[in-house]
Motif scaffolding. Structure first.
Motif, PDB file in Angstrom:
ATOM      1  N   SER A   1      33.745   4.619  15.128  1.00 56.79           N
ATOM      2  CA  SER A   1      34.818   4.262  16.061  1.00 56.79           C
ATOM      3  C   SER A   1      35.451   5.523  16.647  1.00 56.79           C
ATOM      4  N   GLN A   2      35.510   6.586  15.841  1.00 57.25           N
ATOM      5  CA  GLN A   2      36.037   7.854  16.347  1.00 57.25           C
ATOM      6  C   GLN A   2      35.110   8.440  17.415  1.00 57.25           C
ATOM      7  N   ASP A   3      33.811   8.278  17.220  1.00 61.44           N
ATOM      8  CA  ASP A   3      32.846   8.746  18.214  1.00 61.44           C
ATOM      9  C   ASP A   3      33.048   8.020  19.546  1.00 61.44           C
ATOM     10  N   ILE A   4      33.247   6.716  19.464  1.00 59.43           N
ATOM     11  CA  ILE A   4      33.420   5.919  20.680  1.00 59.43           C
ATOM     12  C   ILE A   4      34.665   6.364  21.436  1.00 59.43           C
ATOM     13  N   ALA A   5      35.769   6.553  20.698  1.00 60.59           N
ATOM     14  CA  ALA A   5      37.015   6.991  21.331  1.00 60.59           C
ATOM     15  C   ALA A   5      36.826   8.373  21.964  1.00 60.59           C
ATOM     16  N   LEU A   6      36.113   9.250  21.254  1.00 59.29           N
ATOM     17  CA  LEU A   6      35.868  10.593  21.773  1.00 59.29           C
ATOM     18  C   LEU A   6      35.043  10.542  23.051  1.00 59.29           C
ATOM     19  N   VAL A   7      33.979   9.742  23.042  1.00 58.08           N
ATOM     20  CA  VAL A   7      33.105   9.655  24.211  1.00 58.08           C
ATOM     21  C   VAL A   7      33.842   9.045  25.400  1.00 58.08           C
ATOM     22  N   GLU A   8      34.650   8.023  25.165  1.00 57.96           N
ATOM     23  CA  GLU A   8      35.385   7.404  26.266  1.00 57.96           C
ATOM     24  C   GLU A   8      36.377   8.387  26.880  1.00 57.96           C
ATOM     25  N   SER A   9      37.041   9.171  26.028  1.00 58.88           N
ATOM     26  CA  SER A   9      37.951  10.186  26.537  1.00 58.88           C
ATOM     27  C   SER A   9      37.193  11.268  27.299  1.00 58.88           C
ATOM     28  N   PHE A  10      36.085  11.678  26.728  1.00 61.53           N
ATOM     29  CA  PHE A  10      35.237  12.693  27.345  1.00 61.53           C
ATOM     30  C   PHE A  10      34.694  12.214  28.683  1.00 61.53           C
ATOM     31  N   ALA A  11      34.263  10.940  28.717  1.00 60.20           N
ATOM     32  CA  ALA A  11      33.720  10.369  29.957  1.00 60.20           C
ATOM     33  C   ALA A  11      34.787  10.280  31.039  1.00 60.20           C
ATOM     34  N   GLY A  12      36.018   9.980  30.637  1.00 63.14           N
ATOM     35  CA  GLY A  12      37.107   9.917  31.608  1.00 63.14           C
ATOM     36  C   GLY A  12      37.367  11.273  32.232  1.00 63.14           C
ATOM     37  N   GLN A  13      37.377  12.320  31.409  1.00 64.11           N
ATOM     38  CA  GLN A  13      37.570  13.676  31.924  1.00 64.11           C
ATOM     39  C   GLN A  13      36.384  14.101  32.795  1.00 64.11           C
ATOM     40  N   ALA A  14      35.184  13.744  32.350  1.00 62.18           N
ATOM     41  CA  ALA A  14      33.988  14.106  33.108  1.00 62.18           C
ATOM     42  C   ALA A  14      33.970  13.418  34.464  1.00 62.18           C
ATOM     43  N   ALA A  15      34.401  12.155  34.497  1.00 60.59           N
ATOM     44  CA  ALA A  15      34.424  11.414  35.758  1.00 60.59           C
ATOM     45  C   ALA A  15      35.381  12.056  36.747  1.00 60.59           C
ATOM     46  N   SER A  16      36.525  12.525  36.252  1.00 60.62           N
ATOM     47  CA  SER A  16      37.484  13.207  37.127  1.00 60.62           C
ATOM     48  C   SER A  16      36.867  14.473  37.709  1.00 60.62           C
ATOM     49  N   SER A  17      36.181  15.228  36.861  1.00 65.49           N
ATOM     50  CA  SER A  17      35.519  16.441  37.328  1.00 65.49           C
ATOM     51  C   SER A  17      34.405  16.117  38.320  1.00 65.49           C
ATOM     52  N   LEU A  18      33.662  15.038  38.047  1.00 60.72           N
ATOM     53  CA  LEU A  18      32.563  14.653  38.919  1.00 60.72           C
ATOM     54  C   LEU A  18      33.078  14.179  40.280  1.00 60.72           C
ATOM     55  N   ARG A  19      34.214  13.486  40.261  1.00 60.58           N
ATOM     56  CA  ARG A  19      34.812  13.067  41.543  1.00 60.58           C
ATOM     57  C   ARG A  19      35.186  14.294  42.374  1.00 60.58           C
ATOM     58  N   LEU A  20      35.658  15.343  41.690  1.00 60.66           N
ATOM     59  CA  LEU A  20      35.995  16.585  42.392  1.00 60.66           C
ATOM     60  C   LEU A  20      34.751  17.197  43.027  1.00 60.66           C
ATOM     61  N   ILE A  21      33.640  17.213  42.292  1.00 61.74           N
ATOM     62  CA  ILE A  21      32.398  17.754  42.839  1.00 61.74           C
ATOM     63  C   ILE A  21      31.933  16.934  44.039  1.00 61.74           C
TER      64      ILE A  21
ATOM     65  N   ILE B   1      24.159  17.823  27.969  1.00 63.19           N
ATOM     66  CA  ILE B   1      23.979  18.776  26.863  1.00 63.19           C
ATOM     67  C   ILE B   1      25.260  18.892  26.043  1.00 63.19           C
ATOM     68  N   LEU B   2      26.398  18.943  26.738  1.00 60.99           N
ATOM     69  CA  LEU B   2      27.678  19.076  26.054  1.00 60.99           C
ATOM     70  C   LEU B   2      27.990  17.838  25.211  1.00 60.99           C
ATOM     71  N   ALA B   3      27.708  16.652  25.751  1.00 58.76           N
ATOM     72  CA  ALA B   3      27.945  15.411  25.004  1.00 58.76           C
ATOM     73  C   ALA B   3      27.093  15.377  23.744  1.00 58.76           C
ATOM     74  N   SER B   4      25.839  15.788  23.863  1.00 59.09           N
ATOM     75  CA  SER B   4      24.952  15.805  22.708  1.00 59.09           C
ATOM     76  C   SER B   4      25.451  16.773  21.644  1.00 59.09           C
ATOM     77  N   ALA B   5      25.890  17.946  22.073  1.00 57.19           N
ATOM     78  CA  ALA B   5      26.359  18.963  21.126  1.00 57.19           C
ATOM     79  C   ALA B   5      27.625  18.517  20.405  1.00 57.19           C
ATOM     80  N   ARG B   6      28.528  17.861  21.124  1.00 54.09           N
ATOM     81  CA  ARG B   6      29.800  17.453  20.527  1.00 54.09           C
ATOM     82  C   ARG B   6      29.641  16.326  19.514  1.00 54.09           C
ATOM     83  N   LEU B   7      28.656  15.447  19.729  1.00 52.17           N
ATOM     84  CA  LEU B   7      28.519  14.276  18.862  1.00 52.17           C
ATOM     85  C   LEU B   7      27.510  14.461  17.736  1.00 52.17           C
TER      86      LEU B   7
END
Length: 254
Positions: free
Chosen positions: A155-175, A42-48
């Motif tokens: 290209s800005q969307d791609i960079a944003l999503v890759e950064s967002f995915a990296g942060q999300a993956a860190s959070s998901l690893r914590l879960i 939901i957050l990814a959809s809202a941001r993009l």
């Protein structure tokens, strides 16, 4: 079928700015993996999303070598994830398997995944962005983003999503770590509870038969084997027959 006829028909106000939600807060508010991934989509959809270009987001996880749509921003995203999983091929599954970002700017010009691409276009999809979530070997997952417009991702969307995915993956690893620790704790508590029930039953048999611990334990295990009932359950029945209680609890239960 045009974009207006498929699930990507724009809705006024859908892409309006939404409050910034930290991934850390999502972890705290959604201790379950499925709950976190749902909020993530939901957050990814809202941001993009932007006026005239609604982005629908889904998350696919590889389980026992089979892809499964586990979360989505809406029904349209879930349907599109399941559609791709049904074909067994597509940009999102390719990104997942090769662990690399994959952009399809214009499905009309795409020559790969022919049957899937044609069906996706019939559903109003015209560009797709897929970004894997690096879970460091704990699991395999990919964030799937669908647009009803050609060249729907900059290209800005791609960079944003890759950064967002990296942060999300860190959070998901914590879960995942929290879940593993919780499971280990529950397993330990269950083992301690079983051990306590068995020890009490052995003590009762010792008192009833005036025998030593080994003899009492052998009586209990023989009863378990003969009746084909778990040792803990036999022990609980022994205690219940003596105490009259139908449910045996211990101080390890919460």
């Amino acid at each position: 079928m045009s974009a207006d006829e498929g699930p990507f028909r724009e809705t006024d106000g859908l892409a309006a700015a939404e409050p910034e939600v930290s991934l850390q807060r999502l972890v705290l508010e959604n201790p379950s993996i499925k709950g976190f991934l749902g909020e993530l989509a939901i957050l990814a959809s809202a941001r993009l999303s932007a006026p005239g270009n609604t982005i629908h987001s889904g998350v696919t996880v590889l389980r026992r070598k089979k892809p499964e749509a586990v979360a989505s921003s809406d029904a349209a995203a879930k349907a599109l994830d399941e559609l791709q999983n049904g074909f067994g091929e597509g940009p999102c599954l390719t990104a997942l398997r090769h662990k690399t970002t994959l952009l399809v700017p214009d499905l009309a010009a795409e020559t790969r995944w022919g049957p899937y691409v044609r069906t996706a276009m019939q559903h109003g999809v015209y560009s797709i962005l897929a970004v894997p979530l690096d879970l460091a070997g704990d699991a395999e997952s990919v964030l799937n983003l669908y647009s009803g417009r050609s060249n729907g991702f900059s290209s800005q969307d791609i960079a944003l999503v890759e950064s967002f995915a990296g942060q999300a993956a860190s959070s998901l690893r914590l879960i995942l770590r929290i879940t593993q620790l919780s499971d280990a704790r529950n397993d330990l508590a269950a083992a301690m509870q079983s051990r306590t029930v068995i020890d009490v039953a052995v003590g009762a048999i010792m008192a009833e038969n005036r025998c030593d611990r080994d003899t009492a334990f052998n009586i209990l295990t023989r009863a378990s084997s003969t009746r084909n009932v778990k040792l803990r359950d036999v022990a609980a029945m022994v205690i219940a027959s003596i105490s009259g209680e139908e449910r045996i609890t211990t101080h390890f239960e919460e």
